[in-house]
Design an enzyme around this catalytic site. Structure first.
Site, PDB file in Angstrom:
ATOM      1  N   TYR A  20     -22.649  31.870  36.713  1.00  0.00           N
ATOM      2  CA  TYR A  20     -24.092  32.080  36.506  1.00  0.00           C
ATOM      3  C   TYR A  20     -24.572  31.293  34.903  1.00  0.00           C
ATOM      4  O   TYR A  20     -25.583  30.800  34.957  1.00  0.00           O
ATOM      5  CB  TYR A  20     -24.380  33.514  36.379  1.00  0.00           C
ATOM      6  CG  TYR A  20     -26.023  34.305  35.884  1.00  0.00           C
ATOM      7  CD1 TYR A  20     -26.636  33.528  36.555  1.00  0.00           C
ATOM      8  CD2 TYR A  20     -25.850  35.071  34.903  1.00  0.00           C
ATOM      9  CE1 TYR A  20     -27.969  33.931  36.302  1.00  0.00           C
ATOM     10  CE2 TYR A  20     -27.032  35.457  34.430  1.00  0.00           C
ATOM     11  CZ  TYR A  20     -28.084  35.132  35.203  1.00  0.00           C
ATOM     12  OH  TYR A  20     -29.309  35.406  34.835  1.00  0.00           O
ATOM     13  N   LYS A  24     -27.443  28.153  34.115  1.00  0.00           N
ATOM     14  CA  LYS A  24     -28.394  28.147  33.023  1.00  0.00           C
ATOM     15  C   LYS A  24     -28.287  26.987  32.354  1.00  0.00           C
ATOM     16  O   LYS A  24     -29.090  26.188  31.869  1.00  0.00           O
ATOM     17  CB  LYS A  24     -28.148  29.362  32.251  1.00  0.00           C
ATOM     18  CG  LYS A  24     -28.469  30.705  32.947  1.00  0.00           C
ATOM     19  CD  LYS A  24     -28.559  31.610  31.582  1.00  0.00           C
ATOM     20  CE  LYS A  24     -28.696  33.078  32.285  1.00  0.00           C
ATOM     21  NZ  LYS A  24     -29.352  34.283  31.421  1.00  0.00           N
ATOM     22  N   TYR A  48     -33.212  33.858  27.082  1.00  0.00           N
ATOM     23  CA  TYR A  48     -33.322  35.188  27.348  1.00  0.00           C
ATOM     24  C   TYR A  48     -32.171  36.034  27.230  1.00  0.00           C
ATOM     25  O   TYR A  48     -31.106  35.537  27.458  1.00  0.00           O
ATOM     26  CB  TYR A  48     -33.640  35.480  28.954  1.00  0.00           C
ATOM     27  CG  TYR A  48     -34.780  35.204  29.614  1.00  0.00           C
ATOM     28  CD1 TYR A  48     -35.614  34.237  29.097  1.00  0.00           C
ATOM     29  CD2 TYR A  48     -35.055  35.554  30.910  1.00  0.00           C
ATOM     30  CE1 TYR A  48     -36.743  33.735  29.675  1.00  0.00           C
ATOM     31  CE2 TYR A  48     -36.172  35.087  31.541  1.00  0.00           C
ATOM     32  CZ  TYR A  48     -36.960  34.107  31.047  1.00  0.00           C
ATOM     33  OH  TYR A  48     -38.004  33.695  31.648  1.00  0.00           O
ATOM     34  N   PHE A  49     -32.240  37.134  26.592  1.00  0.00           N
ATOM     35  CA  PHE A  49     -30.968  38.048  26.194  1.00  0.00           C
ATOM     36  C   PHE A  49     -30.977  38.934  27.456  1.00  0.00           C
ATOM     37  O   PHE A  49     -30.573  38.440  28.664  1.00  0.00           O
ATOM     38  CB  PHE A  49     -30.907  38.527  24.776  1.00  0.00           C
ATOM     39  CG  PHE A  49     -30.301  37.361  23.770  1.00  0.00           C
ATOM     40  CD1 PHE A  49     -30.938  36.238  23.827  1.00  0.00           C
ATOM     41  CD2 PHE A  49     -29.017  37.383  23.475  1.00  0.00           C
ATOM     42  CE1 PHE A  49     -30.507  35.292  22.971  1.00  0.00           C
ATOM     43  CE2 PHE A  49     -28.376  36.205  22.789  1.00  0.00           C
ATOM     44  CZ  PHE A  49     -29.386  35.191  22.560  1.00  0.00           C
ATOM     45  N   ASN A  50     -30.931  40.274  27.317  1.00  0.00           N
ATOM     46  CA  ASN A  50     -30.816  40.966  28.492  1.00  0.00           C
ATOM     47  C   ASN A  50     -32.265  41.606  28.578  1.00  0.00           C
ATOM     48  O   ASN A  50     -32.438  42.809  28.364  1.00  0.00           O
ATOM     49  CB  ASN A  50     -29.591  41.948  28.185  1.00  0.00           C
ATOM     50  CG  ASN A  50     -28.431  41.774  28.507  1.00  0.00           C
ATOM     51  OD1 ASN A  50     -28.038  40.499  27.719  1.00  0.00           O
ATOM     52  ND2 ASN A  50     -27.580  41.830  29.308  1.00  0.00           N
ATOM     53  N   ASN A  70     -26.818  44.326  37.641  1.00  0.00           N
ATOM     54  CA  ASN A  70     -27.239  44.524  36.164  1.00  0.00           C
ATOM     55  C   ASN A  70     -27.150  45.962  35.984  1.00  0.00           C
ATOM     56  O   ASN A  70     -27.212  46.808  36.828  1.00  0.00           O
ATOM     57  CB  ASN A  70     -28.487  43.735  35.884  1.00  0.00           C
ATOM     58  CG  ASN A  70     -28.423  42.212  35.870  1.00  0.00           C
ATOM     59  OD1 ASN A  70     -29.239  41.811  36.869  1.00  0.00           O
ATOM     60  ND2 ASN A  70     -27.568  41.613  35.126  1.00  0.00           N
TER      61      ASN A  70
HETATM   62  N1  UDP Z   1     -22.246  46.686  33.074  1.00  0.00           N
HETATM   63  C1  UDP Z   1     -21.439  47.827  33.594  1.00  0.00           C
HETATM   64  N2  UDP Z   1     -21.533  48.123  34.932  1.00  0.00           N
HETATM   65  C2  UDP Z   1     -22.240  47.690  35.442  1.00  0.00           C
HETATM   66  C3  UDP Z   1     -23.153  46.389  35.265  1.00  0.00           C
HETATM   67  C4  UDP Z   1     -22.902  46.181  33.850  1.00  0.00           C
HETATM   68  O1  UDP Z   1     -20.593  48.189  32.741  1.00  0.00           O
HETATM   69  O2  UDP Z   1     -22.457  48.032  36.965  1.00  0.00           O
HETATM   70  C5  UDP Z   1     -22.029  46.128  31.515  1.00  0.00           C
HETATM   71  C6  UDP Z   1     -21.481  44.771  31.535  1.00  0.00           C
HETATM   72  O3  UDP Z   1     -20.147  44.704  31.711  1.00  0.00           O
HETATM   73  C7  UDP Z   1     -22.167  44.147  30.092  1.00  0.00           C
HETATM   74  C8  UDP Z   1     -23.701  45.073  30.106  1.00  0.00           C
HETATM   75  O4  UDP Z   1     -23.279  46.080  31.213  1.00  0.00           O
HETATM   76  O5  UDP Z   1     -21.042  44.799  29.220  1.00  0.00           O
HETATM   77  C9  UDP Z   1     -24.580  44.238  30.620  1.00  0.00           C
HETATM   78  O6  UDP Z   1     -24.422  43.534  31.928  1.00  0.00           O
HETATM   79  P1  UDP Z   1     -25.556  42.856  32.674  1.00  0.00           P
HETATM   80  O7  UDP Z   1     -24.801  42.610  33.911  1.00  0.00           O
HETATM   81  O8  UDP Z   1     -26.770  43.901  32.821  1.00  0.00           O
HETATM   82  O9  UDP Z   1     -25.754  41.488  31.955  1.00  0.00           O
HETATM   83  P2  UDP Z   1     -25.012  40.494  31.314  1.00  0.00           P
HETATM   84  O10 UDP Z   1     -25.053  40.637  29.928  1.00  0.00           O
HETATM   85  O11 UDP Z   1     -23.809  40.400  32.268  1.00  0.00           O
HETATM   86  O12 UDP Z   1     -25.933  39.235  31.727  1.00  0.00           O
END
Ligand code: UDP
Length: 211
Positions: A20, A24, A48-50, A70
């Site tokens: 992924y 990007k 974008y961050f989150n 997510n």
């Molecule tokens: N995460 C988690 N459980 C989930 C989905 C995500 O613990 O069901 C954690 C993931 O390991 C990361 C953070 O939440 O530390 C954000 O993950 P996300 O997939 O939302 O965004 P990313 O940073 O991977 O783009």
């Protein structure tokens, strides 16, 4: 990629820890080449961050198909009783509580960033500008457990979770240095984590009502 240090600036080396992320990076390269090959294009790259949250009306949001990938959609579905427990992917990272740290940003702030970036492009004397790059983040990191606890407290709901193994391709911590966007676009994230979590829950209740 896995940053050598945080916060991340736009001029740090790029890389990818998962497909992924690599997609990007490829898109940034394609856009740079596109601008070189065709002078009609003017391009700005927004990192974008989150992005989380939903429109404050509760009418516009994200309702992913299947099992959410997510964090926030998973949290809201657990809070709504649609899923038993949130899988927390790893609690042995080198972060204050061992869970992953991210820079969550409200989607409405992200939208404003796009408008300001477009205005900046239109104001540039050189029509085929490429490729100013801006971080769109708050500059503040929160862990998975920070998010769970804040969500429970603000919305007065319970979000049971289970610690699971790390997810392949995840990094320990990632948050933005948003200074460049502030200086050049006049953009700053204005909404807080509380806004993000309240608006996510308001949206999830709209989804439930319409189910
Ligand atoms: N995460 C988690 N459980 C989930 C989905 C995500 O613990 O069901 C954690 C993931 O390991 C990361 C953070 O939440 O530390 C954000 O993950 P996300 O997939 O939302 O965004 P990313 O940073 O991977 O783009």
């Amino acid at each position: 990629g896995d940053p050598a240090s945080v916060p991340l600036r736009e001029d740090f080396p790029t890389g990818a820890t998962n497909p992924y992320g690599r997609s990007k990076l490829m898109v940034e390269e394609i856009l740079r080449d596109l601008a070189k090959s065709d002078p009609r294009w003017a391009i700005v790259l927004l990192r974008y961050f989150n992005p989380v949250g939903a429109h404050e009306s509760g009418l516009i949001g994200e309702d992913p198909n299947g099992i959410p990938n997510n964090l926030l959609p998973f949290v809201t579905q657990v809070a709504a009783g649609q899923r038993d427990a949130l899988p927390v992917f790893g609690n042995d990272y080198a972060t204050p509580d061992g869970t992953g740290v991210r820079d969550y940003i409200h989607v409405t702030d992200l939208v404003r960033g796009h408008v300001l970036a477009l205005e900046k492009l239109l104001s540039l004397p050189n029509a085929n500008a490429c490729c100013n790059t801006y971080n769109l983040g708050t500059g503040q990191g929160y862990s998975v457990l920070d998010i769970v606890r804040a969500f429970e407290r603000l919305n007065n709901v319970s979000v049971p979770y289970r610690i699971q193994p790390r997810r392949e391709g995840d990094v320990a911590a990632c948050w933005a240095d948003p200074t460049l966007a502030a200086n050049e676009l006049g953009w700053r994230a204005e909404l807080t984590l509380d806004d993000m979590l309240l608006d996510s829950w308001r949206w999830q209740q709209t989804v439930l009502r319409n189910a």
